[in-house]
Design a protein around this motif. Structure first.
Motif, mmCIF file in Angstrom:
data_model
loop_
_atom_site.group_PDB
_atom_site.id
_atom_site.type_symbol
_atom_site.label_atom_id
_atom_site.label_comp_id
_atom_site.label_asym_id
_atom_site.label_seq_id
_atom_site.Cartn_x
_atom_site.Cartn_y
_atom_site.Cartn_z
ATOM 1 N N UNK A 112 0.655 -1.307 0.018
ATOM 2 C CA UNK A 112 0.138 -0.011 -0.032
ATOM 3 C C UNK A 112 0.949 1.284 -0.018
ATOM 4 N N UNK A 113 2.113 1.119 -0.344
ATOM 5 C CA UNK A 113 2.977 2.358 -0.321
ATOM 6 C C UNK A 113 3.163 2.967 -1.495
ATOM 7 N N UNK A 114 2.976 2.160 -2.758
ATOM 8 C CA UNK A 114 3.033 2.606 -4.270
ATOM 9 C C UNK A 114 1.613 2.285 -5.060
ATOM 10 N N UNK A 115 1.380 3.103 -5.951
ATOM 11 C CA UNK A 115 0.263 2.718 -6.770
ATOM 12 C C UNK A 115 0.631 2.606 -8.156
ATOM 13 N N UNK A 116 0.085 2.170 -8.897
ATOM 14 C CA UNK A 116 0.152 2.207 -10.315
ATOM 15 C C UNK A 116 -1.129 2.804 -11.143
ATOM 16 N N UNK A 117 -0.978 3.702 -12.002
ATOM 17 C CA UNK A 117 -1.961 4.346 -12.765
ATOM 18 C C UNK A 117 -1.409 4.438 -14.312
ATOM 19 N N UNK A 118 -2.657 4.371 -15.024
ATOM 20 C CA UNK A 118 -2.286 4.831 -16.327
ATOM 21 C C UNK A 118 -1.399 5.971 -16.731
ATOM 22 N N UNK A 119 -0.510 5.849 -17.784
ATOM 23 C CA UNK A 119 0.031 7.302 -18.118
ATOM 24 C C UNK A 119 -0.675 8.071 -18.848
ATOM 25 N N UNK A 120 -0.939 9.131 -18.433
ATOM 26 C CA UNK A 120 -2.058 10.078 -19.289
ATOM 27 C C UNK A 120 -1.499 10.321 -20.632
ATOM 28 N N UNK A 121 -0.091 10.225 -20.698
ATOM 29 C CA UNK A 121 0.730 10.662 -22.102
ATOM 30 C C UNK A 121 1.025 9.274 -23.040
ATOM 31 N N UNK A 122 0.660 8.196 -22.513
ATOM 32 C CA UNK A 122 0.967 7.017 -23.139
ATOM 33 C C UNK A 122 0.111 5.842 -22.642
ATOM 34 N N UNK A 123 -0.849 5.665 -23.406
ATOM 35 C CA UNK A 123 -1.879 4.581 -22.879
ATOM 36 C C UNK A 123 -1.311 3.187 -22.778
ATOM 37 N N UNK A 124 -0.096 3.042 -23.441
ATOM 38 C CA UNK A 124 0.621 1.543 -23.172
ATOM 39 C C UNK A 124 1.271 1.501 -21.973
ATOM 40 N N UNK A 125 1.833 2.896 -21.327
ATOM 41 C CA UNK A 125 2.529 2.859 -19.887
ATOM 42 C C UNK A 125 1.656 2.927 -18.737
ATOM 43 N N UNK A 126 2.365 2.337 -17.675
ATOM 44 C CA UNK A 126 1.922 2.763 -16.377
ATOM 45 C C UNK A 126 2.826 3.362 -15.507
ATOM 46 N N UNK A 127 2.483 4.364 -14.680
ATOM 47 C CA UNK A 127 3.181 5.304 -13.703
ATOM 48 C C UNK A 127 3.080 4.884 -12.360
ATOM 49 N N UNK A 128 4.309 4.763 -11.854
ATOM 50 C CA UNK A 128 4.253 4.285 -10.441
ATOM 51 C C UNK A 128 4.394 5.721 -9.531
ATOM 52 N N UNK A 129 3.535 5.726 -8.594
ATOM 53 C CA UNK A 129 3.906 6.879 -7.677
ATOM 54 C C UNK A 129 3.380 6.256 -6.280
ATOM 55 N N UNK A 130 3.811 7.336 -5.414
ATOM 56 C CA UNK A 130 3.766 7.222 -3.938
ATOM 57 C C UNK A 130 2.352 7.259 -3.356
ATOM 58 N N UNK A 131 1.578 6.391 -2.598
ATOM 59 C CA UNK A 131 0.536 6.664 -1.730
ATOM 60 C C UNK A 131 0.752 7.579 -0.770
ATOM 61 N N UNK A 132 -0.290 7.911 -0.015
ATOM 62 C CA UNK A 132 -0.235 8.813 1.425
ATOM 63 C C UNK A 132 0.804 8.037 2.209
ATOM 64 N N UNK A 133 0.411 6.709 2.748
ATOM 65 C CA UNK A 133 1.416 6.032 3.457
ATOM 66 C C UNK A 133 2.868 6.024 2.896
ATOM 67 N N UNK A 134 3.104 5.690 1.562
ATOM 68 C CA UNK A 134 4.216 5.697 0.923
ATOM 69 C C UNK A 134 4.985 7.238 1.236
ATOM 70 N N UNK A 135 4.551 8.111 0.938
ATOM 71 C CA UNK A 135 5.078 9.553 1.163
ATOM 72 C C UNK A 135 5.386 9.693 2.545
#
Length: 148
Positions: free
Chosen positions: A82-105
């Motif tokens: 629950x520290x990182x989430x994956x979401x679609x890259x708004x600039x590239x539909x084929x890619x996924x972006x990793x980002x921090x969740x609040x607990x990750x931050x």
């Protein structure tokens, strides 16, 4: 004949900091008592996401110097915690972006605070003016990107 100027001393000091044993010891200290998913292997992924923001696994791997598959594996472990989430890259539909969740931050904030305190403790033995001068000089050295 080997070079003996200030560059040689800087090179030796940086080499010592970059030694795997040195890094792992620091990472272990910074991650102690946090979520079990946060350890010496996942620290670079979590820390880099905190520093650079959302990235694809490939871009993050390039930032931290790990193979993309290893970076992705560490990110999956952090995602399951629950520290990182994956979401679609708004600039590239084929890619996924990793980002921090609040607990990750929050974990990143704890680790950064621990690192700053560790340096403060070390520098406390120095005269204040030398500690300030060192911090300013190191910041300047790094920001000038000698190898960028």
């Amino acid at each position: 004949m080997s070079h003996q100027g200030p560059g040689a001393h800087v090179a030796d000091a940086i080499a010592e900091l970059l030694r795997r044993r040195t890094r792992e010891g620091i990472y272990a200290e910074l991650t102690e008592g946090l979520d079990p998913a946060v350890d010496t292997t996942t620290y670079p992924v979590l820390s880099a996401l905190g520093r650079f923001g959302p990235r694809s696994a490939a871009a993050l791997a390039a930032e931290i110097g790990l193979d993309r598959s290893v970076t992705s594996r560490h990110a999956t472990r952090l995602e399951q915690a629950g520290l990182v989430r994956r979401a679609p890259d708004p600039d590239d539909a084929r890619a996924t972006l990793l980002s921090l969740t609040e607990p990750g931050q929050r974990a990143v904030d704890v680790m950064r605070d621990r690192l700053a305190r560790r340096f403060d403790q070390h520098l406390a033995a120095w005269p204040e003016s030398e500690a300030q001068a060192f911090a300013a000089a190191l910041t300047r050295f790094v920001r000038e990107e000698p190898f960028g």
